[in-house]
Design a protein around this motif. Structure first.
Motif, PDB file in Angstrom:
ATOM      1  N   UNK A  72       5.616  19.100   2.770  1.00 54.95           N
ATOM      2  CA  UNK A  72       5.607  19.514   1.367  1.00 54.95           C
ATOM      3  C   UNK A  72       6.926  20.183   0.972  1.00 54.95           C
ATOM      4  N   UNK A  73       7.451  21.057   1.829  1.00 54.23           N
ATOM      5  CA  UNK A  73       8.718  21.729   1.547  1.00 54.23           C
ATOM      6  C   UNK A  73       9.864  20.717   1.534  1.00 54.23           C
ATOM      7  N   UNK A  74       9.868  19.818   2.486  1.00 56.55           N
ATOM      8  CA  UNK A  74      10.887  18.762   2.546  1.00 56.55           C
ATOM      9  C   UNK A  74      10.856  17.935   1.267  1.00 56.55           C
ATOM     10  N   UNK A  75       9.668  17.573   0.809  1.00 56.86           N
ATOM     11  CA  UNK A  75       9.528  16.781  -0.412  1.00 56.86           C
ATOM     12  C   UNK A  75      10.083  17.518  -1.620  1.00 56.86           C
ATOM     13  N   UNK A  76       9.900  18.819  -1.672  1.00 63.27           N
ATOM     14  CA  UNK A  76      10.458  19.598  -2.778  1.00 63.27           C
ATOM     15  C   UNK A  76      11.966  19.421  -2.855  1.00 63.27           C
ATOM     16  N   UNK A  77      12.611  19.468  -1.695  1.00 63.96           N
ATOM     17  CA  UNK A  77      14.048  19.266  -1.668  1.00 63.96           C
ATOM     18  C   UNK A  77      14.434  17.862  -2.094  1.00 63.96           C
ATOM     19  N   UNK A 108       0.824  -1.214   0.000  1.00 68.78           N
ATOM     20  CA  UNK A 108       0.000   0.000   0.000  1.00 68.78           C
ATOM     21  C   UNK A 108       0.860   1.266   0.000  1.00 68.78           C
ATOM     22  N   UNK A 109       2.137   1.119   0.301  1.00 69.25           N
ATOM     23  CA  UNK A 109       3.017   2.276   0.317  1.00 69.25           C
ATOM     24  C   UNK A 109       3.519   2.613   1.703  1.00 69.25           C
ATOM     25  N   UNK A 110       4.685   3.237   1.741  1.00 68.73           N
ATOM     26  CA  UNK A 110       5.245   3.721   3.001  1.00 68.73           C
ATOM     27  C   UNK A 110       4.496   4.966   3.445  1.00 68.73           C
ATOM     28  N   UNK A 111       4.779   5.416   4.657  1.00 66.22           N
ATOM     29  CA  UNK A 111       4.144   6.649   5.143  1.00 66.22           C
ATOM     30  C   UNK A 111       4.515   7.826   4.243  1.00 66.22           C
ATOM     31  N   UNK A 112       5.794   7.901   3.851  1.00 66.10           N
ATOM     32  CA  UNK A 112       6.227   8.995   2.986  1.00 66.10           C
ATOM     33  C   UNK A 112       5.499   8.958   1.655  1.00 66.10           C
ATOM     34  N   UNK A 113       5.404   7.770   1.052  1.00 68.54           N
ATOM     35  CA  UNK A 113       4.751   7.655  -0.246  1.00 68.54           C
ATOM     36  C   UNK A 113       3.258   7.957  -0.155  1.00 68.54           C
ATOM     37  N   UNK A 114       2.625   7.542   0.929  1.00 67.42           N
ATOM     38  CA  UNK A 114       1.191   7.769   1.065  1.00 67.42           C
ATOM     39  C   UNK A 114       0.888   9.249   1.317  1.00 67.42           C
ATOM     40  N   UNK A 115       1.673   9.868   2.183  1.00 71.75           N
ATOM     41  CA  UNK A 115       1.470  11.298   2.419  1.00 71.75           C
ATOM     42  C   UNK A 115       1.803  12.091   1.161  1.00 71.75           C
ATOM     43  N   UNK A 116       2.835  11.659   0.432  1.00 76.08           N
ATOM     44  CA  UNK A 116       3.197  12.343  -0.813  1.00 76.08           C
ATOM     45  C   UNK A 116       2.052  12.292  -1.814  1.00 76.08           C
ATOM     46  N   UNK A 117       1.426  11.136  -1.961  1.00 78.68           N
ATOM     47  CA  UNK A 117       0.298  11.004  -2.889  1.00 78.68           C
ATOM     48  C   UNK A 117      -0.870  11.876  -2.443  1.00 78.68           C
TER      49      UNK A 117
END
Length: 456
Positions: free
Chosen positions: A440-445, A229-238
Motif C-alpha cells: 500500500x505504501x509503495x503504491x502511494x509512491x 484479468x489483470x497483473x498481480x500489481x493491478x489485482x492487489x491494487x484493486x
C-alpha cells in the motif's frame, strides 16, 4: 565509472544458477474458519467434506456481508443467488456438470460465477484444497468473495450482454478488478470483526493475497485482451482499494478512473527474456538511473545530491544493522550490495525488479540523509519505501530510455509481500508490517509521487 565497477565485481562473484535456495521470511498460512452451525447441504453436488464446509462457511458470511452492504451501496436490498452453489469433483468422470459447462472436467482447477444461472461453482478436488494447502484458508475465502463480486455486478446491470454490447465500457480487466475490489471490501469487514465465522488477520492476509497473484495474467498479456484479468500489481491494487475505500468505491470504477499498469511485450528481445535482465546487467543499468532520479528530487528541494558510493559485498552487508542484501550505510554514505548470496538468489527467484525495488528503497534512504531527514524509525522506513514507489512510477511513465518491462510491477508486489527489506530503516529495524501494508505504501509512491513520501 562507479556503476561499471560494481557490474564488473558482480560478474566475478555471481554464481549463475537456474533456481534459487529457499529464503526464510515467507508468510505462514493460518486457520481462519469456524464451521460451527454450517450445513453443506446448501451446496449442490457436495460430498459433505471439509473443503465444502470451508466453502459453505465462507459463502454464508459473504452473503451476510452483501445483505448488509447492498442497501447503502446500491439503494436496494440484496438478492440471494437464485442458482445457488455447486461443488464439483473433477476427478470423477461421471460427476454432473454445473451450469455454464458441458462436463465436470470443464471446471478443473477453476471457480467461476455463471451469470446465466446466477450460480457459483468450484472444483473441490484440484482447486480449493490446493489453494488452502499453498496459501491458507483465507485464500479460498478471497477466491469465493471474488466470484460473488461478479454476482454483484450482474445485479448492477453489468451482464455478459452489456459487456458484449459495450466492450470499451466494460472490458474484462475492469470487471475483474471490480470483483477483486469487492472481495477486498468483504475482507475488511471480516478484519473489522463483523464476520460470524471468519477470522482473517494480518498474519493470514499476506499469504492469501498469493492466491490472487496466482490468477494473474501471463506476463506480457495486453490489458485490452478480451480475457485479461489483470497483473498481480493491478489485482492487489484493486483488492487494496476495496479494503481501504469500501464497496461504493468499487462500484464506481470505470475505464476513465482506473489506472492499469499491465503492459504487453513490445519487442522480441523483451519477450525472449521474460522482461528480465541478468543480475549484473540490472545493477549496471539501474544505478545511474537511480542517481539521476534522486538527484532531481534533491535539486528541486534546494539540496545537492551526492551519489552514494556503491560497494559490492560478498555476504549480506553489515553496516548500521541488518537491512538485508542491500544496505545504506550513513557513516560511509555508501550503498552496499550483496553480489554473492541472497540478492542474486532473490533476483533469480522473483525477477529483476525485485532487485530494483530493494535498490530504490536504499537510494531513498540516501535521499533522506541528503535532505536531513531522520533515518531511523517507522517514518524513515515508510518514506524510503514510498520513494522506491515514486521512482518506479517515474520509470513506468517513460516511453524511452531505461524503463520497466511487463512483469516488473508484479515482481515488486512479490518482493514486498514476501520480504520486509525495502521497508527497514538505516538500522535494519522498524520494518512496516504486514506485507499488505508495504504494498500500500509503495503504491502511494507510484501513483502520487515523492511529495506523498514526506520529503516535500
Amino acid at each position: 565509472m562507479r556503476h561499471s565497477r560494481i557490474a564488473f565485481l558482480v560478474v566475478l562473484a555471481l554464481v549463475v544458477t537456474g533456481c534459487s535456495n529457499a529464503i526464510p521470511g515467507r508468510p505462514v498460512a493460518a486457520k481462519v474458519v469456524n464451521n460451527e452451525g454450517i450445513d453443506t447441504a446448501v451446496v449442490r453436488g457436495t460430498d459433505g467434506g471439509r473443503i465444502d464446509q470451508l466453502a459453505a462457511t465462507a459463502l454464508t458470511d459473504i452473503e451476510q456481508f452483501w445483505t448488509d452492504a447492498s442497501q447503502p451501496t446500491f439503494n436496494k436490498p440484496w438478492q440471494k443467488l437464485t442458482g445457488g452453489y455447486y461443488s464439483v469433483d473433477t476427478s470423477d468422470n461421471t460427476a454432473k456438470p454445473p451450469p455454464c459447462t458441458q462436463k465436470a472436467s470443464d471446471v478443473e482447477g477453476n471457480a467461476f460465477y455463471c451469470p446465466a444461472a446466477d450460480a457459483i461453482a468450484w472444483d473441490r478436488t484440484a482447486l480449493l484444497p490446493v489453494l488452502e494447502d499453498k496459501f491458507g484458508q483465507a485464500a479460498v475465502v478471497i477466491v469465493l468473495a471474488h466470484e460473488m463480486g461478479h454476482a454483484v455486478q450482474r445485479r448492477m446491470g453489468i451482464t455478459p450482454e452489456a459487456e458484449r454490447r459495450e466492450p470499451e465500457r466494460f472490458p474484462t480487466i475492469l470487471t475483474e478488478a471490480m470483483a477483486d475490489c469487492f472481495a477486498g471490501s468483504f475482507i475488511r469487514w471480516v478484519n473489522d470483526g463483523k464476520s460470524d465465522h471468519l477470522d482473517i488477520g494480518s498474519n493470514t492476509l499476506d499469504s492469501a493475497l498469493g492466491a490472487l497473484i496466482t490468477f494473474r495474467d501471463p506476463v506480457g498479456t495486453s490489458p485490452t485482451d478480451e480475457q485479461a484479468h489483470g497483473s498481480a500489481f493491478d489485482r492487489v491494487a484493486a483488492f487494496q482499494d476495496g479494503y481501504e475505500q469500501g464497496t461504493k468505491f468499487c462500484a464506481a470504477m470505470t475505464v476513465q478512473n482506473r489506472v492499469f499498469t499491465q503492459r504487453a511485450f513490445t519487442n522480441a528481445d523483451d519477450r525472449a527474456t521474460g522482461g528480465n535482465l541478468p543480475f549484473a546487467k540490472m545493477l549496471e543499468s539501474i544505478t545511474p538511473d537511480l542517481d539521476g532520479y534522486y538527484a532531481s528530487i534533491a535539486q528541486q528541494l534546494g539540496k545537492t545530491w551526492t551519489p552514494p558510493k556503491a560497494e559490492a559485498s560478498q555476504t549480506e552487508p553489515d553496516c548500521s544493522g541488518n537491512q538485508g542484501p542491500v544496505a545504506y550505510c550513513p557513516s560511509a554514505k555508501s550503498i552496499a550490495v550483496d553480489v554473492k548470496e541472497e540478492l542474486p538468489a532473490l533476483h533469480a527467484e522473483l525477477g529483476d525488479y525485485a532487485t530494483g525495488v530493494l535498490l530504490a528503497s536504499r537510494y531513498g534512504m540516501a535521499e533522506l540523509a541528503v535532505l536531513g531527514k531522520p533515518l531511523e524509525g517507522e517514518d524513515a522506513s515508510r518514506s524510503a519505501l514510498c520513494l522506491a514507489g515514486a521512482y518506479t512510477g517515474s520509470v513506468l511513465a517513460r516511453e524511452k530510455g531505461f524503463g520497466l518491462s511487463p512483469g516488473d510491477m508484479d515482481e515488486a508486489v512479490n518482493v514486498l509481500l514476501e520480504y520486509d527489506y525495502a521497508a527497514r530503516d538505516s538500522k535494519g529495524g522498524s520494518a512496516l508490517e504486514p506485507g499488505f501494508k508495504r504494498v500500500a505504501v509503495f503504491r502511494e509512491g507510484v501513483f502520487e509521487g515523492p511529495k506523498k513520501c514526506g520529503v516535500g
